[in-house]
Design a protein around this motif. Structure first.
Motif, mmCIF file in Angstrom:
data_model
loop_
_atom_site.group_PDB
_atom_site.id
_atom_site.type_symbol
_atom_site.label_atom_id
_atom_site.label_comp_id
_atom_site.label_asym_id
_atom_site.label_seq_id
_atom_site.Cartn_x
_atom_site.Cartn_y
_atom_site.Cartn_z
ATOM 1 N N PRO A 1 2.823 -22.493 -2.365
ATOM 2 C CA PRO A 1 2.651 -21.406 -1.335
ATOM 3 C C PRO A 1 4.088 -20.422 -1.186
ATOM 4 O O PRO A 1 5.030 -20.984 -0.893
ATOM 5 C CB PRO A 1 2.278 -22.014 0.021
ATOM 6 C CG PRO A 1 3.075 -23.371 -0.385
ATOM 7 C CD PRO A 1 2.865 -23.550 -1.618
ATOM 8 N N PRO A 2 4.054 -19.131 -1.248
ATOM 9 C CA PRO A 2 5.369 -18.564 -0.816
ATOM 10 C C PRO A 2 5.386 -18.189 0.476
ATOM 11 O O PRO A 2 4.636 -18.381 1.340
ATOM 12 C CB PRO A 2 4.835 -17.071 -1.377
ATOM 13 C CG PRO A 2 3.484 -16.919 -1.320
ATOM 14 C CD PRO A 2 2.783 -18.126 -1.548
ATOM 15 N N PRO A 3 6.568 -17.952 0.943
ATOM 16 C CA PRO A 3 6.805 -17.688 2.383
ATOM 17 C C PRO A 3 6.123 -16.630 2.775
ATOM 18 O O PRO A 3 6.136 -15.433 2.488
ATOM 19 C CB PRO A 3 8.590 -17.731 2.431
ATOM 20 C CG PRO A 3 8.669 -17.188 1.375
ATOM 21 C CD PRO A 3 7.820 -17.661 0.254
ATOM 22 N N MET A 4 5.556 -16.731 4.048
ATOM 23 C CA MET A 4 4.706 -15.809 4.848
ATOM 24 C C MET A 4 5.664 -14.749 5.370
ATOM 25 O O MET A 4 6.590 -15.134 6.146
ATOM 26 C CB MET A 4 3.761 -16.461 5.562
ATOM 27 C CG MET A 4 2.803 -15.367 6.404
ATOM 28 S SD MET A 4 1.528 -15.773 7.482
ATOM 29 C CE MET A 4 0.283 -16.648 6.320
ATOM 30 N N PRO A 5 5.594 -13.349 5.357
ATOM 31 C CA PRO A 5 6.184 -12.346 5.765
ATOM 32 C C PRO A 5 6.202 -12.543 7.362
ATOM 33 O O PRO A 5 5.079 -12.876 7.934
ATOM 34 C CB PRO A 5 5.666 -11.087 5.265
ATOM 35 C CG PRO A 5 5.131 -11.424 4.141
ATOM 36 C CD PRO A 5 4.488 -12.765 4.219
ATOM 37 N N PRO A 6 7.227 -12.387 8.185
ATOM 38 C CA PRO A 6 7.374 -12.484 9.661
ATOM 39 C C PRO A 6 6.259 -11.742 10.329
ATOM 40 O O PRO A 6 5.490 -12.102 11.295
ATOM 41 C CB PRO A 6 8.807 -12.158 9.911
ATOM 42 C CG PRO A 6 9.448 -12.244 8.702
ATOM 43 C CD PRO A 6 8.724 -11.936 7.580
ATOM 44 N N TRP A 7 6.066 -10.396 9.740
ATOM 45 C CA TRP A 7 5.252 -9.395 10.430
ATOM 46 C C TRP A 7 3.659 -10.102 10.081
ATOM 47 O O TRP A 7 2.883 -9.923 11.067
ATOM 48 C CB TRP A 7 5.150 -8.156 9.780
ATOM 49 C CG TRP A 7 4.961 -7.890 8.247
ATOM 50 C CD1 TRP A 7 5.749 -8.156 7.426
ATOM 51 C CD2 TRP A 7 3.608 -7.740 7.788
ATOM 52 N NE1 TRP A 7 5.073 -7.922 6.048
ATOM 53 C CE2 TRP A 7 3.629 -7.542 6.337
ATOM 54 C CE3 TRP A 7 2.321 -7.326 8.297
ATOM 55 C CZ2 TRP A 7 2.844 -7.476 5.700
ATOM 56 C CZ3 TRP A 7 1.206 -7.229 7.476
ATOM 57 C CH2 TRP A 7 1.527 -7.175 5.942
ATOM 58 N N LEU A 8 3.351 -10.752 9.071
ATOM 59 C CA LEU A 8 2.168 -11.164 8.608
ATOM 60 C C LEU A 8 1.851 -12.303 9.571
ATOM 61 O O LEU A 8 0.805 -12.697 10.293
ATOM 62 C CB LEU A 8 1.784 -11.307 7.317
ATOM 63 C CG LEU A 8 0.673 -11.785 7.043
ATOM 64 C CD1 LEU A 8 -0.816 -10.831 7.238
ATOM 65 C CD2 LEU A 8 0.433 -12.062 5.399
ATOM 66 N N HIS A 9 2.722 -13.309 9.804
ATOM 67 C CA HIS A 9 2.730 -14.314 10.435
ATOM 68 C C HIS A 9 2.407 -13.985 11.966
ATOM 69 O O HIS A 9 1.581 -14.539 12.575
ATOM 70 C CB HIS A 9 4.057 -15.139 10.349
ATOM 71 C CG HIS A 9 3.960 -16.436 11.249
ATOM 72 N ND1 HIS A 9 4.311 -16.728 12.357
ATOM 73 C CD2 HIS A 9 3.588 -17.864 10.677
ATOM 74 C CE1 HIS A 9 4.075 -17.923 12.839
ATOM 75 N NE2 HIS A 9 3.535 -18.653 11.530
ATOM 76 N N SER A 10 3.128 -13.189 12.566
ATOM 77 C CA SER A 10 3.063 -12.669 13.981
ATOM 78 C C SER A 10 1.629 -12.213 14.219
ATOM 79 O O SER A 10 0.938 -12.339 15.062
ATOM 80 C CB SER A 10 3.970 -11.632 14.184
ATOM 81 O OG SER A 10 3.962 -11.182 15.531
#
Length: 447
Positions: free
Chosen positions: A331-340
């Motif tokens: 799993p790649p790291p999730m972008p902060p904006w997508l996580h939020s």
């Protein structure tokens, strides 16, 4: 001085007496051919006493069958019963002298016939020559002529199979101008329409909607010709095409929409959609003979739209399968904006559903279940107990790997939720586009 009107009356009586046929004995011995010989000898000439007076020919027809409408070469093949009525001043007899005989049938080849033809006619005239005409005692001739007419027609197939066409049949003389021949109507247009509709009501692919009339003059150089133009409006019976084309296509696109309910993590969605797409392509190849060979009808746009929807649906399944495989392996790291954004969506969904998610209490880990993706994931907030730290000798030696593993599982968990939400979003977008597109096509068909 001898009055002029007396002279005209005298000449008229002379003409009547001169061309009155002696029918004595017709009721006893049959018709004497010699009595009509003078009429037969004049068949090469237009039957008028004064050549400055045009001959009036009244016409009507009955459309008994629409045999074929070829959209590729823009032709309509129909069968007509053409009726022509005119007066021959050289034929008359007194019915009282021949036992009440008012009309007889005479071979048409012995009479003068108007050279009427249909301007849109595009084939060789195969009308039989051994026809007969009815001759009335007053000199009126009634001539019926059956014709198989292959006429050119400007066909608009955009609304196929819910289309209607307006074809034209224009009757005119080939030789005689308005100074020598005029055309009139033997029957009213509504009578022609009703008679034709009654005959072809249950025949063939087309039904007759109506017939309209126009009487424009035809100008050819310095000559002016009389003509009568009939506009024949016909409509296709679409039942065959609805059953064989539209319904199967609608069923296949509906099954494609329902395939979104297959779990994407099962790996069966993409093969199922691919098989469905292959079946739809074979269906189009098999039904290609029922479609018009020329032009771009709306039904072709409908089929192209259904095929495009299936291709987009397959690409969506492939993309989600790839994304799911990527998340479950590395799993790649999730972008902060997508996580939020994902957290805000989950909280809003919880508030809308009025659910309160209860976290389990105790020393055990907090569990998040990925539906169908993987086993329960351990959250990073769980801190291992002291007994486990003693077994490993150093409490700090196990904390970092476990936290890293929990963090990886948390990321995979968030990616899994994102895939589920994305799948639902794409499904609703697919459904919205499909319904709006098909509704637009149906509205265009109805107009």
């Amino acid at each position: 001085a001898f009055p002029s009107w007396h002279f005209h009356d005298f000449m008229f009586i002379f003409y009547i007496d001169a061309y009155t046929i002696n029918c004595t004995g017709f009721d006893l011995y049959g018709v004497d051919p010699n009595a009509f010989q003078s009429v037969f000898d004049r068949k090469a000439f237009r039957p008028v006493i004064n050549f400055r007076v045009p001959t009036l020919v009244n016409i009507s027809f009955t459309l008994s069958a629409i045999l074929d409408v070829d959209a590729q070469i823009q032709l309509m093949t129909s069968f007509l019963w053409v009726n022509m009525v005119w007066d021959n001043p050289f034929i008359s007899w007194n019915p009282e002298e021949c036992g009440g005989l008012t009309e007889i049938s005479v071979a048409a080849k012995n009479l003068w016939l108007p050279d009427l033809f249909i301007i849109e006619f595009m084939d060789v005239d195969t009308t039989p020559t051994s026809l007969y005409a009815y001759v009335h005692s007053s000199g009126r001739i009634n001539y019926d002529k059956p014709m198989k007419v292959t006429s050119i027609c400007n066909l608009d197939i955009f609304y196929f199979p819910f289309d209607q066409q307006n074809c034209t049949l224009t009757f005119s003389s080939f030789l005689y101008t308005v100074d020598h021949l005029l055309l009139g109507m033997e029957k009213e247009v509504w009578e022609i329409t009703d008679n034709s509709r009654d005959i072809i009501r249950t025949q063939g692919e087309w039904e007759l909607l109506g017939i309209n009339k126009a009487t424009p003059k035809l100008i050819m150089g310095s000559s002016l010709y009389d003509q009568i133009m009939f506009h024949v409006t016909i409509r296709r019976r679409p039942r065959l095409y609805v059953i064989n084309l539209l319904l199967p296509s609608g069923f296949l696109i509906a099954i494609d929409a329902l395939s979104f309910f297959l779990p994407v993590e099962s790996g069966n969605r993409a093969p199922f959609k691919m098989t469905l797409l292959l079946g739809y392509t074979v269906f189009l190849l098999m039904m290609n003979d029922l479609l018009p060979a020329s032009g771009t009808p709306l039904i072709s746009v409908y089929f192209a739209l259904c095929l495009s929807l299936m291709v987009v649906s397959l690409l969506e399944a492939i993309f989600l399968t790839y994304l799911l495989n990527l998340v479950t392996t590395q799993p790649p790291p999730m972008p902060p904006w997508l996580h939020s954004l994902l957290l805000h969506y989950l909280r809003a969904t919880d508030r809308c559903n009025k659910r309160s998610q209860k976290e389990p209490r105790g020393s055990g880990p907090n569990l998040i279940h990925l539906p169908g993706l993987m086993e329960p994931v351990v959250m990073a907030t769980w801190v291992p107990g002291s007994s486990e730290a003693k077994l490993n000798g150093d409490p700090g030696s196990t904390r970092a790997p476990l936290e890293q593993e929990a963090q990886g599982r948390l990321t995979a968990n968030m990616w899994g939720k994102f895939i589920v939400i994305l799948d639902k979003l794409l499904f609703w977008l697919y459904l919205l586009f499909m319904v709006s597109s098909l509704t637009t096509v149906i509205i265009l068909w109805n107009t």
